[in-house]
Design a protein around this motif. Structure first.
Motif, PDB file in Angstrom:
ATOM      1  N   UNK A   1       0.821  -1.194   0.000  1.00  0.00           N
ATOM      2  CA  UNK A   1       0.000   0.000   0.000  1.00  0.00           C
ATOM      3  C   UNK A   1       0.864   1.257   0.000  1.00  0.00           C
ATOM      4  N   UNK A   2       2.036   1.181   0.624  1.00  0.00           N
ATOM      5  CA  UNK A   2       2.918   2.332   0.686  1.00  0.00           C
ATOM      6  C   UNK A   2       3.409   2.706  -0.713  1.00  0.00           C
ATOM      7  N   UNK A   3       3.667   1.703  -1.569  1.00  0.00           N
ATOM      8  CA  UNK A   3       4.131   1.996  -2.930  1.00  0.00           C
ATOM      9  C   UNK A   3       3.036   2.715  -3.720  1.00  0.00           C
ATOM     10  N   UNK A   4       1.772   2.342  -3.494  1.00  0.00           N
ATOM     11  CA  UNK A   4       0.654   3.003  -4.182  1.00  0.00           C
ATOM     12  C   UNK A   4       0.617   4.471  -3.771  1.00  0.00           C
ATOM     13  N   UNK A   5       0.755   4.750  -2.486  1.00  0.00           N
ATOM     14  CA  UNK A   5       0.756   6.130  -1.993  1.00  0.00           C
ATOM     15  C   UNK A   5       1.931   6.913  -2.573  1.00  0.00           C
ATOM     16  N   UNK A   6       3.080   6.276  -2.637  1.00  0.00           N
ATOM     17  CA  UNK A   6       4.252   6.932  -3.211  1.00  0.00           C
ATOM     18  C   UNK A   6       4.014   7.278  -4.680  1.00  0.00           C
ATOM     19  N   UNK A   7       3.390   6.380  -5.411  1.00  0.00           N
ATOM     20  CA  UNK A   7       3.077   6.637  -6.828  1.00  0.00           C
ATOM     21  C   UNK A   7       2.045   7.746  -6.945  1.00  0.00           C
ATOM     22  N   UNK A   8       1.017   7.713  -6.106  1.00  0.00           N
ATOM     23  CA  UNK A   8      -0.018   8.749  -6.149  1.00  0.00           C
ATOM     24  C   UNK A   8       0.587  10.138  -5.918  1.00  0.00           C
ATOM     25  N   UNK A   9       1.599  10.221  -5.083  1.00  0.00           N
ATOM     26  CA  UNK A   9       2.260  11.505  -4.834  1.00  0.00           C
ATOM     27  C   UNK A   9       2.991  12.019  -6.070  1.00  0.00           C
ATOM     28  N   UNK A  10       3.252  11.151  -7.022  1.00  0.00           N
ATOM     29  CA  UNK A  10       3.960  11.532  -8.247  1.00  0.00           C
ATOM     30  C   UNK A  10       3.000  11.802  -9.414  1.00  0.00           C
ATOM     31  N   UNK A  11       1.724  11.682  -9.178  1.00  0.00           N
ATOM     32  CA  UNK A  11       0.734  11.948 -10.226  1.00  0.00           C
ATOM     33  C   UNK A  11       0.315  13.408 -10.109  1.00  0.00           C
ATOM     34  N   UNK A  12       0.408  14.117 -11.223  1.00  0.00           N
ATOM     35  CA  UNK A  12       0.102  15.546 -11.272  1.00  0.00           C
ATOM     36  C   UNK A  12      -1.126  15.782 -12.145  1.00  0.00           C
ATOM     37  N   UNK A  13      -1.782  16.881 -11.924  1.00  0.00           N
ATOM     38  CA  UNK A  13      -2.915  17.295 -12.759  1.00  0.00           C
ATOM     39  C   UNK A  13      -2.407  18.409 -13.676  1.00  0.00           C
ATOM     40  N   UNK A  14      -2.327  18.116 -14.976  1.00  0.00           N
ATOM     41  CA  UNK A  14      -1.882  19.096 -15.973  1.00  0.00           C
ATOM     42  C   UNK A  14      -2.781  19.019 -17.203  1.00  0.00           C
ATOM     43  N   UNK A  15      -3.176  20.160 -17.695  1.00  0.00           N
ATOM     44  CA  UNK A  15      -4.015  20.238 -18.899  1.00  0.00           C
ATOM     45  C   UNK A  15      -5.272  19.391 -18.772  1.00  0.00           C
ATOM     46  N   UNK A  16      -5.792  19.309 -17.575  1.00  0.00           N
ATOM     47  CA  UNK A  16      -7.011  18.536 -17.342  1.00  0.00           C
ATOM     48  C   UNK A  16      -6.806  17.028 -17.316  1.00  0.00           C
ATOM     49  N   UNK A  17      -5.574  16.584 -17.275  1.00  0.00           N
ATOM     50  CA  UNK A  17      -5.245  15.151 -17.263  1.00  0.00           C
ATOM     51  C   UNK A  17      -4.403  14.827 -16.036  1.00  0.00           C
ATOM     52  N   UNK A  18      -4.547  13.612 -15.547  1.00  0.00           N
ATOM     53  CA  UNK A  18      -3.646  13.122 -14.517  1.00  0.00           C
ATOM     54  C   UNK A  18      -2.450  12.502 -15.248  1.00  0.00           C
ATOM     55  N   UNK A  19      -1.258  12.972 -14.910  1.00  0.00           N
ATOM     56  CA  UNK A  19      -0.057  12.543 -15.627  1.00  0.00           C
ATOM     57  C   UNK A  19       1.066  12.215 -14.659  1.00  0.00           C
ATOM     58  N   UNK A  20       2.033  11.477 -15.186  1.00  0.00           N
ATOM     59  CA  UNK A  20       3.281  11.227 -14.473  1.00  0.00           C
ATOM     60  C   UNK A  20       4.414  11.735 -15.351  1.00  0.00           C
TER      61      UNK A  20
END
Length: 173
Positions: A1-20
């Protein structure tokens, strides 16, 4: 579960899209950013503009400033990598951003066991975000229904305390 949280912290909202961003993906896949971008360039047909795009310098500066602020206040390792891993980056080039579909395409380009394992975790992180947003929207709809009901009660002059009591009984049972 910690890896999922770490990945979620790296997801950004740009141009109306969730991106990495390319360097976050490279870090997760344990490959150099340059190698990831070269693999993408060799397979450009897999990455149309709605799967991958280069950040404008303004977007890049915004992401960096948000990430530095987040890392200072929350000590998020994913955000700290923005400044730490980008010291060698060509400053005239901003990173690539990959949408969820672009990340899915990376799985076919990077074919190591680590890449496959991380791809599964990344997809789970995107799904978790979608579930959270759906729950949030469901809650908003419930609040809207309650407000409409209260409005109807006000129009029909039913005492509000009676409505609250009936609603409480329904929620408890």
């Amino acid at each position: 579960m910690q890896i999922i949280q770490s990945i979620q912290n790296r997801i950004h909202e740009l141009r109306g899209e969730r991106v990495m961003l390319d360097f976050d993906l490279a870090s997760l896949y344990e490959v150099p950013t340059k190698a990831l971008n070269q693999a993408v360039k060799r397979n450009l047909k897999r990455f149309p503009k709605d799967f991958m795009f280069r950040l404008t310098l303004t977007e890049w500066n915004t992401v960096r400033s948000q990430s530095v602020t987040a890392s200072e206040s929350l000590e998020i390792k994913g955000s700290q990598s923005v400044t730490a891993s980008q010291l060698k980056r060509n400053t005239s080039l901003s990173p690539y951003a990959f949408t969820e579909q672009g990340v899915a395409m990376l799985c076919g380009v990077l074919n190591s066991d680590k890449a496959i394992d991380m791809h599964v975790a990344i997809m789970r992180a995107f799904v978790a975000i979608k579930k959270t947003l759906l729950l949030k929207n469901d809650f908003k709809m419930q609040m809207k229904e309650i407000k409409e009901t209260i409005s109807q009660i006000n129009k029909t002059q039913i005492p509000l305390f009676y409505f609250v009591r009936c609603t409480s009984i329904l929620l408890i049972s």
